[in-house]
Design an enzyme around this catalytic site. Structure first.
Site, PDB file in Angstrom:
ATOM      1  N   MET A   1     -11.591  -6.009   5.615  1.00  0.00           N
ATOM      2  CA  MET A   1     -10.480  -5.634   6.277  1.00  0.00           C
ATOM      3  C   MET A   1     -10.113  -6.055   7.279  1.00  0.00           C
ATOM      4  SD  MET A   1      -9.883  -2.564   4.359  1.00  0.00           S
ATOM      5  CE  MET A   1      -9.199  -1.947   5.801  1.00  0.00           C
TER       6      MET A   1
ATOM      7  N   ASP B   1      -6.460  -6.573   3.892  1.00  0.00           N
ATOM      8  CA  ASP B   1      -6.257  -5.357   4.478  1.00  0.00           C
ATOM      9  C   ASP B   1      -5.586  -4.996   5.981  1.00  0.00           C
ATOM     10  OD1 ASP B   1      -5.043  -2.818   3.934  1.00  0.00           O
ATOM     11  OD2 ASP B   1      -6.649  -2.423   3.194  1.00  0.00           O
TER      12      ASP B   1
ATOM     13  N   HIS C   1      -8.691   1.122  -3.342  1.00  0.00           N
ATOM     14  CA  HIS C   1      -9.382   0.893  -2.514  1.00  0.00           C
ATOM     15  C   HIS C   1     -10.217   2.353  -1.817  1.00  0.00           C
ATOM     16  CE1 HIS C   1      -9.320  -0.808   2.197  1.00  0.00           C
ATOM     17  NE2 HIS C   1     -10.369  -0.388   1.653  1.00  0.00           N
TER      18      HIS C   1
ATOM     19  N   MET D   1     -12.585   4.455  -0.135  1.00  0.00           N
ATOM     20  CA  MET D   1     -12.835   4.685   1.163  1.00  0.00           C
ATOM     21  C   MET D   1     -13.656   6.121   1.430  1.00  0.00           C
ATOM     22  SD  MET D   1      -9.838   3.111   3.430  1.00  0.00           S
ATOM     23  CE  MET D   1      -8.947   2.859   2.107  1.00  0.00           C
TER      24      MET D   1
ATOM     25  N   SER E   1       1.049  -1.387   0.031  1.00  0.00           N
ATOM     26  CA  SER E   1      -0.066   0.038  -0.174  1.00  0.00           C
ATOM     27  C   SER E   1       0.608   1.212   0.096  1.00  0.00           C
ATOM     28  CB  SER E   1      -1.165   0.095   0.962  1.00  0.00           C
ATOM     29  OG  SER E   1      -1.256   1.441   1.134  1.00  0.00           O
TER      30      SER E   1
ATOM     31  N   MET F   1      -8.718   7.947   0.321  1.00  0.00           N
ATOM     32  CA  MET F   1      -9.905   8.507   1.708  1.00  0.00           C
ATOM     33  C   MET F   1     -10.658   9.264   1.587  1.00  0.00           C
ATOM     34  SD  MET F   1      -7.428   6.928   4.805  1.00  0.00           S
ATOM     35  CE  MET F   1      -6.201   5.428   4.212  1.00  0.00           C
TER      36      MET F   1
ATOM     37  N   ASP G   1      -5.439   3.946  -1.805  1.00  0.00           N
ATOM     38  CA  ASP G   1      -5.438   3.994  -0.655  1.00  0.00           C
ATOM     39  C   ASP G   1      -6.575   5.507  -0.789  1.00  0.00           C
ATOM     40  OD1 ASP G   1      -5.700   1.059   1.003  1.00  0.00           O
ATOM     41  OD2 ASP G   1      -4.517   2.001   1.833  1.00  0.00           O
TER      42      ASP G   1
ATOM     43  N   HIS H   1      -1.295  -1.573  -4.544  1.00  0.00           N
ATOM     44  CA  HIS H   1      -2.408  -1.241  -3.613  1.00  0.00           C
ATOM     45  C   HIS H   1      -2.845   0.259  -3.133  1.00  0.00           C
ATOM     46  CE1 HIS H   1      -5.930  -2.382  -0.512  1.00  0.00           C
ATOM     47  NE2 HIS H   1      -5.618  -1.045  -0.017  1.00  0.00           N
TER      48      HIS H   1
HETATM   49  C1  DX5 Z   1      -6.243   1.002   5.849  1.00  0.00           C
HETATM   50  C2  DX5 Z   1      -6.248   0.652   4.438  1.00  0.00           C
HETATM   51  C3  DX5 Z   1      -4.578   0.065   4.907  1.00  0.00           C
HETATM   52  C4  DX5 Z   1      -3.568   0.361   5.384  1.00  0.00           C
HETATM   53  C5  DX5 Z   1      -2.345  -0.405   5.149  1.00  0.00           C
HETATM   54  O1  DX5 Z   1      -7.588   2.414   6.268  1.00  0.00           O
HETATM   55  O2  DX5 Z   1      -7.190   0.574   4.158  1.00  0.00           O
HETATM   56  O3  DX5 Z   1      -4.643  -0.334   3.299  1.00  0.00           O
HETATM   57  O4  DX5 Z   1      -2.560   1.290   4.480  1.00  0.00           O
HETATM   58  O5  DX5 Z   1      -1.434   0.256   6.225  1.00  0.00           O
HETATM   59  P1  DX5 Z   1      -0.529  -0.802   7.267  1.00  0.00           P
HETATM   60  O6  DX5 Z   1      -0.072  -2.614   6.633  1.00  0.00           O
HETATM   61  O7  DX5 Z   1       0.177  -0.215   7.564  1.00  0.00           O
HETATM   62  O8  DX5 Z   1      -1.622  -1.582   8.351  1.00  0.00           O
HETATM   63 ZN    ZN Z   2      -6.711  -0.678   2.063  1.00  0.00          ZN
END
Ligand code: DX5
Ligand code: ZN
Length: 228
Positions: free
Chosen positions: A149, A187, A77, A79, A19, A48, A46, A44
């Site tokens: 998750m 994840d 992903h 969010m 990620s 947000m 993320d 990956h």
């Molecule tokens: C959390 C994200 C993850 C995150 C994982 O909201 O969706 O993808 O980046 O990070 P680590 O591996 O550090 O938990």
């Molecule tokens: Zn993620």
């Protein structure tokens, strides 16, 4: 068979998706090249929005820039609170797969998942640690990717929630009983100590942010997470 399943069969093993949330964004191109050389299978991303989760990261413009420098397929992903509105821009930005959150919508998931597929991407459904299979089970027949998750979404570097392994095992059982072929991605808090549990439960794409980018040995971290 969807192309993620195909790719995993070719690999003959579980895949690792770093990620970029934990990468050094002042040098993102070098970071991406470094994980490519270190054996990563996917990236990956993320996304947000500061509304669905209490953090803001990046939007389609950055995904598009990453797509231009990455040889690895991008698993995006989302969010975000309004995936129906924004999924098309992440498809257009060059994602290979786009996952929406079950909890982001009261209804209408199926239509968005179908739109992602018709846009040429693999369709993913992400679920929070406390969302039960009774709530999302009906949607499993319309997806390419199930994203379990193992932390509450919003931040990297959180502690892995091992209770989610039971849900992963239940999802594997449903997939087998119904002959479905979606791939299971896991994840949150995946690291060298928790990856074994994830692989045993049936996780096929293991996402890792801090466990990869937080070390100075990307190859070693990726290999151990893969269980190679
Ligand atoms: C959390 C994200 C993850 C995150 C994982 O909201 O969706 O993808 O980046 O990070 P680590 O591996 O550090 O938990
Ligand atoms: Zn993620």
């Amino acid at each position: 068979m969807n192309s993620l399943s195909q790719r995993l069969i070719e690999l003959g093993t579980v895949a690792v998706a770093p990620s970029v949330l934990a990468a050094d964004f002042t040098d993102i191109k070098a970071e991406i090249e470094a994980v490519e050389k270190s054996g990563a299978d996917f990236l990956h991303l993320d996304v947000m929005d500061g509304h669905f989760v209490e953090n803001i990261t990046f939007g389609p413009m950055i995904v598009e820039a990453i797509a231009r420098v990455s040889k690895l397929p991008l698993i995006t992903h989302l969010m975000i609170s309004d995936p129906a509105k924004y999924a098309p821009s992440f498809i257009k930005a060059g994602s290979a797969a786009v996952s929406i959150h079950f909890e982001a919508m009261g209804s209408g998931h199926r239509a968005v998942l179908e739109e992602i597929r018709s846009g040429g991407c693999l369709a993913g459904l992400a679920v929070n640690p406390d969302t039960s299979i009774d709530e999302f089970g009906d949607l499993l027949d319309g997806i390419d990717l199930f994203l379990a998750m193992t932390v509450f979404p919003g931040f990297g570097g959180q502690k892995f929630i091992p209770e989610v392994m039971d849900k992963i095992r239940d999802v594997v059982a449903v997939r087998e009983s119904k002959g479905q072929d979606f791939v299971i991605e896991v994840d949150g808090g995946v690291n060298l100590s928790t990856a074994g549990m994830v692989r045993e439960a049936g996780g096929q794409i293991l996402v890792a942010g801090s466990a990869v980018f937080g070390t100075d040995d990307y190859s070693g971290a990726i290999a151990s997470i893969r269980g190679a």
